[in-house]
Design an enzyme around this catalytic site. Structure first.
Site, PDB file in Angstrom:
ATOM      1  N   CYS A 200       2.395   2.279   3.032  1.00  0.00           N
ATOM      2  CA  CYS A 200       1.363   2.119   2.001  1.00  0.00           C
ATOM      3  C   CYS A 200       0.411   0.995   2.427  1.00  0.00           C
ATOM      4  CB  CYS A 200       1.983   1.731   0.659  1.00  0.00           C
ATOM      5  SG  CYS A 200       3.258   2.840   0.069  1.00  0.00           S
ATOM      6  N   HIS A 204      -3.506  -0.190   2.263  1.00  0.00           N
ATOM      7  CA  HIS A 204      -3.678  -0.943   1.021  1.00  0.00           C
ATOM      8  C   HIS A 204      -3.183  -2.378   1.134  1.00  0.00           C
ATOM      9  CE1 HIS A 204      -5.077   2.432  -1.404  1.00  0.00           C
ATOM     10  NE2 HIS A 204      -4.136   3.179  -0.862  1.00  0.00           N
ATOM     11  N   ARG A 248      -0.319  10.709  -8.467  1.00  0.00           N
ATOM     12  CA  ARG A 248      -1.056   9.860  -7.518  1.00  0.00           C
ATOM     13  C   ARG A 248      -0.129   9.383  -6.387  1.00  0.00           C
ATOM     14  NH1 ARG A 248      -5.430   9.155  -4.758  1.00  0.00           N
ATOM     15  NH2 ARG A 248      -3.755   9.369  -3.269  1.00  0.00           N
ATOM     16  N   CYS A 252      -0.308  10.214  -2.385  1.00  0.00           N
ATOM     17  CA  CYS A 252      -0.365   9.144  -1.385  1.00  0.00           C
ATOM     18  C   CYS A 252       0.650   9.412  -0.272  1.00  0.00           C
ATOM     19  CB  CYS A 252      -0.065   7.790  -2.024  1.00  0.00           C
ATOM     20  SG  CYS A 252      -1.494   7.023  -2.789  1.00  0.00           S
TER      21      CYS A 252
END
Lengths: 291, 204
Positions: A200, A204, A248, A252
């Site tokens: 992730c 991010h 969501r 991802c």
């Protein structure tokens, strides 16, 4: 991430107003074709497309189509629909049986009756199977909305979320299992694997980055972390249905080139715990509008 | 065996051992067990994707900042596995390279098996000036060949960088496109041309 503006025009929404408005957005921004300097090119397109979309979102959120789903969810929540006259008045979202106000911004949290940390969607499904006679197996057949159908549990989550509009996120970290969920989610966030070595954090974990024109919030940082929570559940303009945070996270992981997380699993809940605790203190504006 | 290599191997080994007991639990191991429990295969995305390879494990355990000696040694290993084209030619067709750079397809569970995978380049880099929808996770590559030259050494650098970015920077965010078989030799040559061919719009 998707190429939002290209996708916008390509998908025909079930709600015609959404589709028409979306079409206008596609036609409006005219990204500069001739590159000036590279910095100028980057800045001007970003400004044009982002500003245009934000303007559009404001208009739509002022009279949000999400309200249709809030109303449907409220109806399910307030009526006795269970096989034995059961209703969601028996459902404890963490603040006592039947209390909806403020519950959404205080999940994920630990629920002793299930002996699990649960995010809002996991808890809503738990209650709908327990009190309203829904079968979990049926819900798992279509966990997320599509153009044909927004499932009942998504409408209920939307209603529950609407009842925390204007309230500050305050996900508890008192119970040891809640603290454990945060730490596990943090580890999931940083875990690189798969064919592209992505975690992730790869996308991010830094400030001010983009994939194509899509802004990437730095989700480890308090000011940005709210972007993983704000606007969800969200009304998707390019299709006319509601999507939740569970969706969501699922998408991802798809883009991370991971296999698929099982619906309502600990892996997703712990990740949501990490992200939402990071967002604590920010004010939630209620169900929103997404591209 | 020289001392540097010996030292780096010891360090590698130390890094791969379970972390010493901390004040709290070993959440990393627990998180990995949870991922393996909670994920299912879908389409081409099988669950063995959750298994770390050696390089991923070193980067994960060191928060992407392994000791320099370890990084250098493992970068050498990655470089040793790079397959350079047998014909010795590294510059392909920049026009084809532009198409490959545009495509972000490949490896997700909604992608069909067997289809050519895209380079995903514009997702993270500015490249040709005509494409204004570009990401910023990686550095701008606009004017790459113009600024850096396009001689044999630079061609080899770009080819190996696309083939395996980790051969140059162990915990780079960039995928190892050749190493994992996402891009084939011809595709990588075309991307090298996109960046280095002086006729490519990148260098205009």
């Amino acid at each position: 991430m998707m190429k939002p503006l290209l996708v916008l025009g390509a998908v025909v929404g079930t709600l015609s107003c959404g589709a028409v408005l979306a079409q206008q957005v596609v036609n409006k921004p005219a990204p500069p074709k001739k590159a000036v300097t590279k910095q100028e090119a980057a800045k001007s397109t970003k400004d044009a497309t982002t500003a245009e979309f934000e303007k559009f979102r404001e208009v739509l959120e002022a009279d949000s189509p999400a309200e249709l789903f809030e109303a449907k969810g409220e109806d399910i929540w307030k009526n006795k629909r269970g096989p034995d006259g059961g209703s969601m008045a028996q459902c404890d979202l963490g603040l006592g049986a039947g209390v909806v106000r403020g519950a959404y911004v205080q999940m994920p949290r630990y629920f002793a009756d299930a002996d699990k940390v649960m995010d809002a969607e996991r808890r809503v499904v738990h209650c709908m199977t327990r009190y309203l006679g829904y079968q979990e197996a049926d819900i798992r057949k279509q966990p997320f909305s599509n153009e044909q159908n927004t499932p009942d549990h998504v409408s209920v989550v939307t209603y529950v979320a609407s009842q925390s509009r204007g309230m500050a996120v305050a996900v508890p970290q008192k119970h040891p299992r809640e603290r454990e969920a945060y730490e596990l989610g943090k580890a999931v966030f940083a875990y690189r694997a798969g064919p592209y070595d992505f975690s992730c954090e790869t996308c991010h974990g830094d400030d001010g980055k983009r994939i194509r024109m899509q802004q990437l919030p730095n989700l480890a940082k308090k000011e940005d972390a709210m972007k993983s929570f704000q606007g969800w559940p969200g009304y998707r303009m390019t299709g006319g249905f509601m999507l939740t945070q569970q969706w969501r996270m699922n998408d991802c992981f798809r883009q991370q080139r991971f296999p698929e997380p099982k619906y309502l699993s600990d892996a997703v809940t712990t990740l949501l715990t990490y992200l939402t605790v990071n967002a604590n203190g920010n004010v939630y504006k209620g169900p929103g509008v997404k591209r | 065996m020289n001392n540097i290599i010996k030292t780096s191997m010891l360090l590698s080994a130390a890094l791969l051992l379970p972390q010493p007991a901390q004040a709290d639990k070993d959440y990393r191991s627990e998180a990995i067990a949870m991922l393996k429990r909670d994920f299912q295969p879908r389409g081409i995305a099988s669950v063995d994707r959750l298994d770390e390879d050696g390089l991923q494990a070193v980067c994960n355990r060191s928060a992407n900042n392994p000791p320099k000696e370890v990084a250098q040694r493992l970068e050498q290993d990655q470089m040793a596995a790079v397959k350079l084209p047998a014909d010795g030619k590294l510059l392909g067709d920049w026009k084809s390279g532009e198409r490959i750079a545009q495509s972000g397809r490949g490896f997700t569970w909604t992608d069909k098996p067997g289809l050519p995978v895209g380079g995903n380049c514009y997702n993270c880099h500015q490249i040709s000036p005509a494409e204004t929808s570009f990401g910023t996770l990686g550095p701008s590559l606009f004017h790459f060949g113009k600024l850096r030259g396009n001689g044999p050494d630079m061609q080899k650098y770009v080819y190996t960088k696309i083939y395996n970015a980790k051969a140059h920077n162990l915990c780079s965010a960039m995928p190892r496109f050749g190493h994992v078989g996402a891009l084939n030799e011809a595709q990588i040559k075309d991307l090298v041309a996109l960046l280095l061919d002086l006729n490519s719009p990148v260098n205009k």
